[in-house]
Design a protein around this motif. Structure first.
Motif, PDB file in Angstrom:
ATOM      1  N   GLU A   1       7.439  -9.493  12.614  1.00 37.19           N
ATOM      2  CA  GLU A   1       6.884  -8.500  11.623  1.00 37.19           C
ATOM      3  C   GLU A   1       5.969  -9.038  10.778  1.00 37.19           C
ATOM      4  O   GLU A   1       4.978  -8.409  10.441  1.00 37.19           O
TER       5      GLU A   1
ATOM      6  N   ASP B   1      -2.166  -6.768   6.007  1.00 37.40           N
ATOM      7  CA  ASP B   1      -1.639  -6.417   4.681  1.00 37.40           C
ATOM      8  C   ASP B   1      -0.862  -7.729   4.068  1.00 37.40           C
ATOM      9  O   ASP B   1       0.262  -7.594   4.135  1.00 37.40           O
TER      10      ASP B   1
ATOM     11  N   ASP C   1       9.823   1.450   4.313  1.00 36.62           N
ATOM     12  CA  ASP C   1       9.394   1.462   5.606  1.00 36.62           C
ATOM     13  C   ASP C   1      10.579   1.304   6.515  1.00 36.62           C
ATOM     14  O   ASP C   1      11.308   0.254   6.462  1.00 36.62           O
TER      15      ASP C   1
ATOM     16  N   ARG D   1       1.874  -6.793   1.499  1.00 35.07           N
ATOM     17  CA  ARG D   1       3.271  -6.412   2.299  1.00 35.07           C
ATOM     18  C   ARG D   1       3.943  -7.716   2.716  1.00 35.07           C
ATOM     19  O   ARG D   1       4.926  -7.798   2.681  1.00 35.07           O
TER      20      ARG D   1
ATOM     21  N   ARG E   1      10.576   0.359   9.310  1.00 35.60           N
ATOM     22  CA  ARG E   1      10.524  -1.015  10.392  1.00 35.60           C
ATOM     23  C   ARG E   1      10.916  -2.053   9.601  1.00 35.60           C
ATOM     24  O   ARG E   1      11.406  -2.977  10.399  1.00 35.60           O
ATOM     25  N   PHE E   2      10.851  -2.073   8.268  1.00 37.19           N
ATOM     26  CA  PHE E   2      11.385  -3.176   7.741  1.00 37.19           C
ATOM     27  C   PHE E   2      12.983  -3.387   7.888  1.00 37.19           C
ATOM     28  O   PHE E   2      13.445  -4.669   8.061  1.00 37.19           O
TER      29      PHE E   2
ATOM     30  N   GLY F   1       6.442  -0.151  -1.022  1.00 35.40           N
ATOM     31  CA  GLY F   1       5.838  -0.050   0.290  1.00 35.40           C
ATOM     32  C   GLY F   1       6.963  -0.532   1.360  1.00 35.40           C
ATOM     33  O   GLY F   1       7.116   0.354   2.362  1.00 35.40           O
ATOM     34  N   LEU F   2       7.305  -1.747   1.146  1.00 36.99           N
ATOM     35  CA  LEU F   2       8.184  -2.551   2.181  1.00 36.99           C
ATOM     36  C   LEU F   2       9.546  -1.715   2.075  1.00 36.99           C
ATOM     37  O   LEU F   2      10.098  -1.632   3.521  1.00 36.99           O
TER      38      LEU F   2
END
Lengths: 372, 576
Positions: B259, B269, B76, B272, B78-79, B72-73
């Motif tokens: 973040e 989360d 993304d 995450r 945004r990561f 998931g990370l």
């Protein structure tokens, strides 16, 4: 012998990783006696001292002090330094910089809970003995090296331990001070009667302070005995070299009839010397040998130009002025020897006549000793 | 002396002696080892918690061991934005603070600039200030429309109102640089002072110009110190939560610390966040290893304390002017201007971006100190945490320092590197680790868990300080105490601790300062009633500038008080 030994070390071994610093050493010191451990740096002498004090844990062996077992590998006894009731003077003196002279000196009394009146009394007396009576309230680091050495000494003696250990106590002092302190230590010890063990690499210090000198090399005892014996009759080529004797390689020409008898040694083509066998066993002809001669035992005399030498002839290679004496490097048919004798004004290049008495030469079989 | 008897302890049987010796050895070996053990637990606890949590994935009520969090990370965008922005901030801050720190150190230690003794002290002041307050002060100075500086620039130079653009990566880099310059400065100034002048003089005598010598001799000789401080500044500035929170988050610019903070907020989360944390930890540990390797390799080939001291460079008029300008710009932006802004706002009844003498008041301070529950609690909590935390931290540091310098040689290297792991780990990551440990336990949002997190994150600083001083103390000083009959505990009490006192005081004050201003770890761990000053500042920043700045001034007084004590006790920051 074992029973009345005050300090008894048996089969002591200490390793640092692969390196064997002390290799299966046994030693005894009688009460009130003075012993010096002498040897080059890295020979294990300081390690023995530290094992005695409990600052290092030996890998095996047994140590007892004044009849008490302080270390025994098999019985798993290992008393802590503070339980061993001794005094120590370090090479660095280890005078505590945050305490005054009297606080430093009084420390062993303080940790033993001595009452104030007796504490003051003892500190004052020991400071007077070492000649620091006027300095008691000075900060310890304001003192000179010699004075710090006295503080360390007073601290090691104030609680009157029966054993005092000295780790190169004089190596940080200048020569004059060293002679003075050496004398004072002798007097102090006679007065207070403690047993002392010195560690030093300075032979003059060892010979003048100790009743028994133990010469060490590579973790083992090379020789031990009264200073005069050790000095006059080196038992091994290592001792000879360590004491500053000339050590030259040669070949045995003629075997000795009896052990310790006279032998003849050949160097190069034509040079021959006679000497006394230093080994117990008989030497066989043709064997490689080492001949040891003290510098002071080599006589040199200037040859007038054109004169024919009676004995050996050589040439001066270098000369250095030592004060009353001069040291010369003399070349004798390819063999270089060092000779010390009263200043005679010889210079490099001078031809000389060299005389060496057979009784001054000690001959050892080569290759037996670990350091040959 | 002759007639008196020897002073001995009461004779005891061999058995008693042996028993006593066992007990004694237990203290001697056991106490330092327990200090190390606690340290290792403090380090490994949050590490393992984070790693384990990152591998747990909740799908509705179904928990499974999987890499889903990482998938998931990494999927993304945004990561990547956050990482990219963080690298830009860290690199920018590193470059700026290296340039500034090197120049300031050189000016102070190697030139005859008048006033250099004062500059030498004042250059360190930002080291003691709170980066969060610094960032907020810069908002008051440079925010568009309301900032004092923006307004002046607009008024007198006709520059556009948003000329400075403080809410940006540039703003973050600017404020970070101001705060991290003293780190470089401290790292570089000691070798600069101790450098053998003959090395430079030889170059000059053999025909090199001043600038050539600086470029080819001086800077290369100082490279190890410079590079190792650069690595530290990069890792710590990139991980700092305070400044991006104030300057990047309001404009929606993502960075790593903000973040992670977002991921923990509702709807949280944690999986995450933990996986993000694991990535950051790995990178940080790699950097730390790199730095240690580099230092280890270069330590002995740099400069010696021998030889003679470097001559001072005589500055001519232009040089002197340039040096002064640099000092004024640095101290102005890092200390004077932020403090002025802070005082103006905190003494105004209502801040309008303009100092109005008619509304000056001390009401904000009265309110913060006597009228407002939140700030009162926060001040008490912070002081409590700082005093208790620094004391425990220093006690641990002494035990660990003893172990590292006097204990068994065999495990030293491993223990040393384990114990210095937290040095670069961002506070917010360690806070996350302790949050994972404490969540759904009675520890959750207590002062105790905050205290533990503080100590875990910062004890290595104290250990370093104590350890470096222990290294300089000859063990024979302790050994002669032991041989004189003192037990290990007595030796500690009478010999070692008094000798270590300067380092102990320095370490204590350092931890005190750090704990008073800590934000990154606290922000994830506080709860109602366990707010600290820094947390209260963040909470208040959204409501009341006046109350907030007054509280910031209170914090400032605590920090500067510690700085004054530092000067008074002559404790050396260089040891830290």
């Amino acid at each position: 012998m074992e029973q009345d030994a005050f300090v008894s070390i048996r089969n002591l071994t200490k390793r640092f990783g692969e390196h064997v610093a002390v290799n299966d050493i046994s030693l005894n010191v009688a009460e009130g006696h003075t012993l010096a451990l002498l040897g080059p740096s890295g020979c294990g002498k300081t390690t023995i001292l530290r094992c005695l004090a409990g600052l290092e844990t030996p890998d095996s062996g047994h140590i007892s002090l004044a009849g008490n077992v302080v270390f025994d590998h098999n019985a798993r006894v290992n008393l802590m330094p503070e339980q061993r009731e001794l005094g120590i003077v370090f090479q660095s003196y280890a005078v505590w910089p945050h305490m005054s002279v009297s606080e430093n000196v009084g420390f062993p009394l303080k940790v033993r809970g001595v009452a104030k009146a007796e504490y003051d009394d003892r500190v004052a007396r020991i400071l007077n003995i070492v000649g620091l009576g006027a300095w008691r309230d000075k900060g310890a680091t304001q003192l000179s090296g010699g004075q710090q050495q006295r503080v360390a000494l007073a601290r090691a003696l104030v609680h009157q331990p029966r054993l005092v250990l000295f780790d190169e106590p004089m190596s940080n002092l200048d020569t004059q001070l060293r002679d003075q302190v050496r004398m004072e230590l002798n007097i102090l010890q006679a007065k207070l009667g403690f047993t002392a063990i010195y560690v030093t690499h300075d032979q003059a210090e060892a010979f003048s302070l100790a009743e028994t000198v133990v010469v060490m090399n590579l973790g083992r005892i090379e020789t031990s005995g009264p200073p005069r014996d050790v000095f006059h009759r080196p038992r091994t080529p290592f001792v000879a070299r360590f004491l500053g004797l000339n050590v030259c390689e040669g070949k045995l020409v003629q075997a000795n009839a009896t052990a310790g008898g006279q032998v003849e040694v050949a160097f190069g083509e034509s040079l021959r010397l006679r000497g006394l066998s230093g080994d117990e066993q008989k030497l066989t002809a043709g064997a490689p040998v080492l001949v040891c001669v003290r510098k002071e035992h080599i006589g040199i005399r200037k040859l007038a130009p054109g004169a024919i030498p009676q004995g050996l002839s050589g040439e001066i290679r270098a000369a250095s002025f030592l004060g009353l004496n001069e040291e010369y490097v003399v070349a004798l048919e390819g063999v270089e020897l060092r000779a010390v004798q009263p200043a005679s004004g010889l210079r490099a290049g001078d031809r000389v006549e060299v005389s060496i008495r057979p009784e001054d030469c000690i001959v050892f079989l080569a290759g037996q000793n670990r350091l040959d | 002396m002759q007639e008196s008897t020897a002073v001995r302890r009461d004779p005891m049987t061999a058995a008693t002696a042996r028993a006593q010796s066992r007990v004694g050895r237990f203290a001697e070996v056991g106490l330092p080892a327990s200090g190390v053990l606690i340290g290792v637990l403090l380090v490994l606890g949050p590490f393992l918690a984070t790693v384990i949590r990152s591998l747990l994935y909740w799908d509705r009520d179904q928990v499974s061991l999987s890499l889903q969090n990482f998938v998931g990370l990494f999927g993304d965008p945004r990561f990547y934005q956050a990482v990219g922005n963080t690298v830009i901030c860290g690199a920018g801050a590193t470059i700026c603070s290296c340039l500034l720190g090197f120049s300031l150190a050189w000016i102070v230690s190697r030139t005859d600039l008048p006033g250099r003794r004062w500059f030498e002290i004042f250059n360190l002041v930002p080291f003691f200030l709170s980066p969060y307050v610094g960032a907020v002060s810069w908002i008051y100075l440079a925010a568009p429309h309301s900032g004092v500086l923006s307004r002046l620039l607009n008024q007198y130079l006709g520059l556009p109102d948003d000329f400075i653009r403080i809410y940006s990566l540039g703003g973050v880099i600017w404020v970070l640089s101001l705060f991290y310059t003293p780190y470089v400065y401290l790292f570089v100034i000691a070798p600069m002072r101790q450098m053998d002048a003959a090395l430079e003089d030889a170059a000059r005598v053999h025909g090199a110009s001043f600038w050539y010598t600086l470029r080819r001799i001086t800077i290369p000789l100082l490279t190890p110190a410079l590079l190792s401080s650069a690595l530290i500044v990069f890792v710590t500035s990139a991980g700092l939560f305070d400044v991006p929170l104030a300057l990047a988050a309001p404009k929606g610019i993502r960075t790593m610390p903000t973040e992670i903070f977002q991921l923990v907020q509702y709807p949280s989360d944690l999986g995450r966040a933990a996986s993000f944390g694991v990535v950051v930890m790995i990178v940080t540990v790699l950097f730390t290893i790199l730095q240690r390797r580099y230092i280890d390799r270069r330590r002995f080939e740099t400069v010696t304390g021998k030889g003679y001291r470097p001559r001072l460079v005589q500055l001519r008029r232009g040089g002197r002017f340039a040096a002064w300008m640099l000092e004024f710009v640095y101290l102005g932006s890092g200390v004077v201007l932020p403090l002025i802004a802070l005082f103006m706002v905190s003494f105004s009844r209502l801040w309008t971006g303009r100092l109005d003498p008619s509304v000056l008041t001390t009401h904000n301070f009265e309110y913060v100190l006597f009228g407002f529950k939140l700030t009162q609690t926060a001040i008490l909590n912070s002081v409590y945490l700082a005093i208790v935390g620094a004391t425990i931290g220093v006690a641990l540091a002494v035990l660990q320092g003893y172990y590292l310098n006097r204990g068994s040689r065999r495990r030293r290297a491993l223990v040393d590197s384990l114990l210095s792991l937290p040095l670069g780990i961002p506070g917010i990551i360690l806070g996350l680790g302790f949050l994972i440990i404490a969540i759904r336990t009675p520890l959750y949002s207590t002062l105790a868990i905050i205290l533990i997190a503080y100590i875990a994150r910062f004890f290595p600083f104290a250990t370093r300080t104590v350890s470096s001083m222990l290294l300089a103390i000859n063990p024979e000083l302790e050994q002669s105490a032991r041989a004189s009959g003192a037990s290990w505990l007595q030796t500690m009490r009478y010999i070692l601790l008094p000798l270590l006192m300067p380092a102990i005081i320095a370490a204590w004050l350092l931890l005190f300062v750090i704990f008073i201003r800590e934000l990154g770890a606290t922000i994830l761990l506080y709860g109602q009633g366990t707010e600290t000053i820094s947390v209260a500042l963040v909470i208040l920043s959204e409501h009341s500038a006046a109350t907030m700045t007054a509280l910031a001034v209170v914090q400032l007084i605590l920090l500067l008080g510690a700085f004054m004590l530092f000067r008074l006790t002559r404790a050396s920051l260089l040891q830290a």
